[in-house]
Enzyme design. Sequence first.
Site, PDB file in Angstrom:
ATOM      1  N   ASP A  13      -7.725   5.651  -4.980  1.00 41.59           N
ATOM      2  CA  ASP A  13      -6.929   6.863  -5.216  1.00 41.59           C
ATOM      3  C   ASP A  13      -7.794   8.100  -4.963  1.00 41.59           C
ATOM      4  O   ASP A  13      -9.003   7.990  -4.742  1.00 41.59           O
ATOM      5  CB  ASP A  13      -6.338   6.874  -6.642  1.00 41.59           C
ATOM      6  CG  ASP A  13      -7.399   6.980  -7.730  1.00 41.59           C
ATOM      7  OD1 ASP A  13      -8.238   7.904  -7.660  1.00 41.59           O
ATOM      8  OD2 ASP A  13      -7.400   6.152  -8.671  1.00 41.59           O
ATOM      9  N   HIS A  61     -14.499   1.442  -1.195  1.00 42.92           N
ATOM     10  CA  HIS A  61     -13.434   0.476  -0.873  1.00 42.92           C
ATOM     11  C   HIS A  61     -12.268   1.108  -0.119  1.00 42.92           C
ATOM     12  O   HIS A  61     -11.198   0.509  -0.032  1.00 42.92           O
ATOM     13  CB  HIS A  61     -12.929  -0.202  -2.150  1.00 42.92           C
ATOM     14  CG  HIS A  61     -13.919  -1.177  -2.729  1.00 42.92           C
ATOM     15  ND1 HIS A  61     -13.889  -1.612  -4.032  1.00 42.92           N
ATOM     16  CD2 HIS A  61     -14.991  -1.804  -2.171  1.00 42.92           C
ATOM     17  CE1 HIS A  61     -14.888  -2.464  -4.250  1.00 42.92           C
ATOM     18  NE2 HIS A  61     -15.576  -2.587  -3.141  1.00 42.92           N
ATOM     19  N   GLN A 110     -15.079   2.879  -6.568  1.00 45.51           N
ATOM     20  CA  GLN A 110     -14.370   1.736  -5.979  1.00 45.51           C
ATOM     21  C   GLN A 110     -12.895   2.087  -5.869  1.00 45.51           C
ATOM     22  O   GLN A 110     -12.126   1.327  -5.303  1.00 45.51           O
ATOM     23  CB  GLN A 110     -14.519   0.516  -6.887  1.00 45.51           C
ATOM     24  CG  GLN A 110     -15.938   0.065  -7.080  1.00 45.51           C
ATOM     25  CD  GLN A 110     -16.025  -0.969  -8.201  1.00 45.51           C
ATOM     26  OE1 GLN A 110     -15.871  -2.160  -7.981  1.00 45.51           O
ATOM     27  NE2 GLN A 110     -16.271  -0.508  -9.404  1.00 45.51           N
ATOM     28  N   ARG A 158       1.520   1.727  -3.627  1.00 45.69           N
ATOM     29  CA  ARG A 158       0.345   2.241  -4.347  1.00 45.69           C
ATOM     30  C   ARG A 158       0.056   3.694  -3.971  1.00 45.69           C
ATOM     31  O   ARG A 158      -0.349   4.501  -4.805  1.00 45.69           O
ATOM     32  CB  ARG A 158      -0.870   1.346  -4.059  1.00 45.69           C
ATOM     33  CG  ARG A 158      -0.701  -0.051  -4.659  1.00 45.69           C
ATOM     34  CD  ARG A 158      -1.922  -0.903  -4.490  1.00 45.69           C
ATOM     35  NE  ARG A 158      -3.072  -0.356  -5.181  1.00 45.69           N
ATOM     36  CZ  ARG A 158      -4.323  -0.738  -4.950  1.00 45.69           C
ATOM     37  NH1 ARG A 158      -4.580  -1.650  -4.049  1.00 45.69           N
ATOM     38  NH2 ARG A 158      -5.323  -0.195  -5.614  1.00 45.69           N
ATOM     39  N   TYR A 177       0.830  -1.218   0.000  1.00 45.76           N
ATOM     40  CA  TYR A 177       0.000   0.000   0.000  1.00 45.76           C
ATOM     41  C   TYR A 177       0.861   1.264   0.000  1.00 45.76           C
ATOM     42  O   TYR A 177       0.448   2.281  -0.562  1.00 45.76           O
ATOM     43  CB  TYR A 177      -1.035  -0.038   1.140  1.00 45.76           C
ATOM     44  CG  TYR A 177      -2.155  -0.979   0.752  1.00 45.76           C
ATOM     45  CD1 TYR A 177      -3.126  -0.573  -0.159  1.00 45.76           C
ATOM     46  CD2 TYR A 177      -2.176  -2.294   1.194  1.00 45.76           C
ATOM     47  CE1 TYR A 177      -4.105  -1.449  -0.600  1.00 45.76           C
ATOM     48  CE2 TYR A 177      -3.163  -3.179   0.757  1.00 45.76           C
ATOM     49  CZ  TYR A 177      -4.120  -2.746  -0.138  1.00 45.76           C
ATOM     50  OH  TYR A 177      -5.082  -3.604  -0.600  1.00 45.76           O
TER      51      TYR A 177
HETATM   52  P1  NAD Z   1     -10.769  -4.188 -12.494  1.00 46.72           P
HETATM   53  O1  NAD Z   1      -9.272  -4.264 -12.603  1.00 46.72           O
HETATM   54  O2  NAD Z   1     -11.497  -5.406 -12.097  1.00 46.72           O
HETATM   55  O3  NAD Z   1     -11.358  -3.739 -13.912  1.00 46.72           O
HETATM   56  C1  NAD Z   1     -10.866  -2.643 -14.598  1.00 46.72           C
HETATM   57  C2  NAD Z   1     -11.796  -2.342 -15.741  1.00 46.72           C
HETATM   58  O4  NAD Z   1     -11.366  -1.147 -16.363  1.00 46.72           O
HETATM   59  C3  NAD Z   1     -11.858  -3.425 -16.810  1.00 46.72           C
HETATM   60  O5  NAD Z   1     -13.207  -3.748 -17.090  1.00 46.72           O
HETATM   61  C4  NAD Z   1     -11.194  -2.762 -18.015  1.00 46.72           C
HETATM   62  O6  NAD Z   1     -11.752  -3.208 -19.266  1.00 46.72           O
HETATM   63  C5  NAD Z   1     -11.480  -1.308 -17.757  1.00 46.72           C
HETATM   64  N1  NAD Z   1     -10.544  -0.393 -18.382  1.00 46.72           N
HETATM   65  C6  NAD Z   1      -9.240  -0.587 -18.673  1.00 46.72           C
HETATM   66  N2  NAD Z   1      -8.720   0.514 -19.230  1.00 46.72           N
HETATM   67  C7  NAD Z   1      -9.710   1.437 -19.289  1.00 46.72           C
HETATM   68  C8  NAD Z   1      -9.781   2.783 -19.756  1.00 46.72           C
HETATM   69  N3  NAD Z   1      -8.700   3.405 -20.276  1.00 46.72           N
HETATM   70  N4  NAD Z   1     -10.961   3.423 -19.659  1.00 46.72           N
HETATM   71  C9  NAD Z   1     -12.065   2.809 -19.140  1.00 46.72           C
HETATM   72  N5  NAD Z   1     -12.054   1.544 -18.684  1.00 46.72           N
HETATM   73  C10 NAD Z   1     -10.873   0.856 -18.755  1.00 46.72           C
HETATM   74  O7  NAD Z   1     -11.084  -2.945 -11.566  1.00 46.72           O
HETATM   75  P2  NAD Z   1     -12.422  -2.606 -10.797  1.00 46.72           P
HETATM   76  O8  NAD Z   1     -13.631  -3.066 -11.507  1.00 46.72           O
HETATM   77  O9  NAD Z   1     -12.301  -1.190 -10.357  1.00 46.72           O
HETATM   78  O10 NAD Z   1     -12.232  -3.570  -9.542  1.00 46.72           O
HETATM   79  C11 NAD Z   1     -12.541  -3.138  -8.403  1.00 46.72           C
HETATM   80  C12 NAD Z   1     -11.326  -3.090  -7.434  1.00 46.72           C
HETATM   81  O11 NAD Z   1     -10.131  -2.520  -7.977  1.00 46.72           O
HETATM   82  C13 NAD Z   1     -11.701  -2.196  -6.342  1.00 46.72           C
HETATM   83  O12 NAD Z   1     -11.668  -2.892  -5.148  1.00 46.72           O
HETATM   84  C14 NAD Z   1     -10.667  -1.069  -6.321  1.00 46.72           C
HETATM   85  O13 NAD Z   1     -10.407  -0.710  -5.020  1.00 46.72           O
HETATM   86  C15 NAD Z   1      -9.495  -1.701  -6.966  1.00 46.72           C
HETATM   87  N6  NAD Z   1      -8.492  -0.845  -7.606  1.00 46.72           N
HETATM   88  C16 NAD Z   1      -8.488   0.524  -7.518  1.00 46.72           C
HETATM   89  C17 NAD Z   1      -7.503   1.268  -8.148  1.00 46.72           C
HETATM   90  C18 NAD Z   1      -7.512   2.770  -8.031  1.00 46.72           C
HETATM   91  O14 NAD Z   1      -7.903   3.304  -6.996  1.00 46.72           O
HETATM   92  N7  NAD Z   1      -7.101   3.506  -9.072  1.00 46.72           N
HETATM   93  C19 NAD Z   1      -6.498   0.615  -8.883  1.00 46.72           C
HETATM   94  C20 NAD Z   1      -6.525  -0.794  -8.958  1.00 46.72           C
HETATM   95  C21 NAD Z   1      -7.519  -1.505  -8.315  1.00 46.72           C
END
Ligand code: NAD
Length: 228
Positions: free
Chosen positions: A89, A104, A86, A56, A53
């Site tokens: 960040d 989350h 979700q 991240r 973390y």
């Molecule tokens: P996931 O990794 O399961 O899915 C990501 C989705 O984003 C996919 O469906 C993909 O096709 C899509 N995607 C990829 N590039 C894209 C773009 N340029 N524009 C639009 N869509 C795009 O992530 P999720 O569904 O958010 O899963 C949930 C979990 O991931 C949560 O628990 C969250 O906390 C965590 N998470 C958060 C972050 C963050 O805060 N930025 C980063 C990684 C994971």
Amino acid sequence: MKRIVIFSGSGLSKESGIPTFRDFDGLWQDYDPRELATINALKTNTEKVMDFYNMRRNKMWESFPNAAHQSIIELEKKFEVKVITQNVDNLHERAGSENVLHIHGELSKVRSMIDEELIYSIEEKKDVNLGDLCSKGSQLRPHIVLFGEPVPKIKEAIEIVKTADILIVIGTSLQVYPAAELIEYTKEDCETYIINPEIPSIKKKDNRFFITEKACIGLPKLVHKLLN
Ligand code: NAD
């Protein structure tokens, strides 16, 4: 004023340089979620989880909101806008969104292991390590909902979704529950737009519209359409 609810996932922040979880180049290709993002991992391997973390959080502070985060602010000219994310960040807030519900958790916060109300903000690039304690003397932990933990904010999120006239679902694979179920709580006449280059497999409905584009292209285009 009509109400727009944005429901975002990690794909929204991908073009800011923050990796998603499940894509081919996502975090789970390099890291094992069982070792890093579960409640069991936090208890048995605290240092490794804290390091993950820290990595991240530091990445988040090196990143900036993108055109998609920014276009949400434009919507406020004509709509009441609420964001449910979700994402852990803080790019929605740094783009200027004021009404953001993090279901989350948040990388920019840590909390006490023994008192979940004892929360501290970390407003800069900074590590929180094993041995860093809360004011009651217990170890600090990431303010993140780990796999195996309840999602206390889901009830509030459901109530918000129920009030939407328009729901925009962006950058989420809709594979993480209970968050993925949120889209089923809309009113009968709510229009739902799903923006994702790879459309998640969900039920088709007359008022569900799929936009197979990246966030930085698809969302500004939709915002333009909704404002005009
Ligand atoms: P996931 O990794 O399961 O899915 C990501 C989705 O984003 C996919 O469906 C993909 O096709 C899509 N995607 C990829 N590039 C894209 C773009 N340029 N524009 C639009 N869509 C795009 O992530 P999720 O569904 O958010 O899963 C949930 C979990 O991931 C949560 O628990 C969250 O906390 C965590 N998470 C958060 C972050 C963050 O805060 N930025 C980063 C990684 C994971």
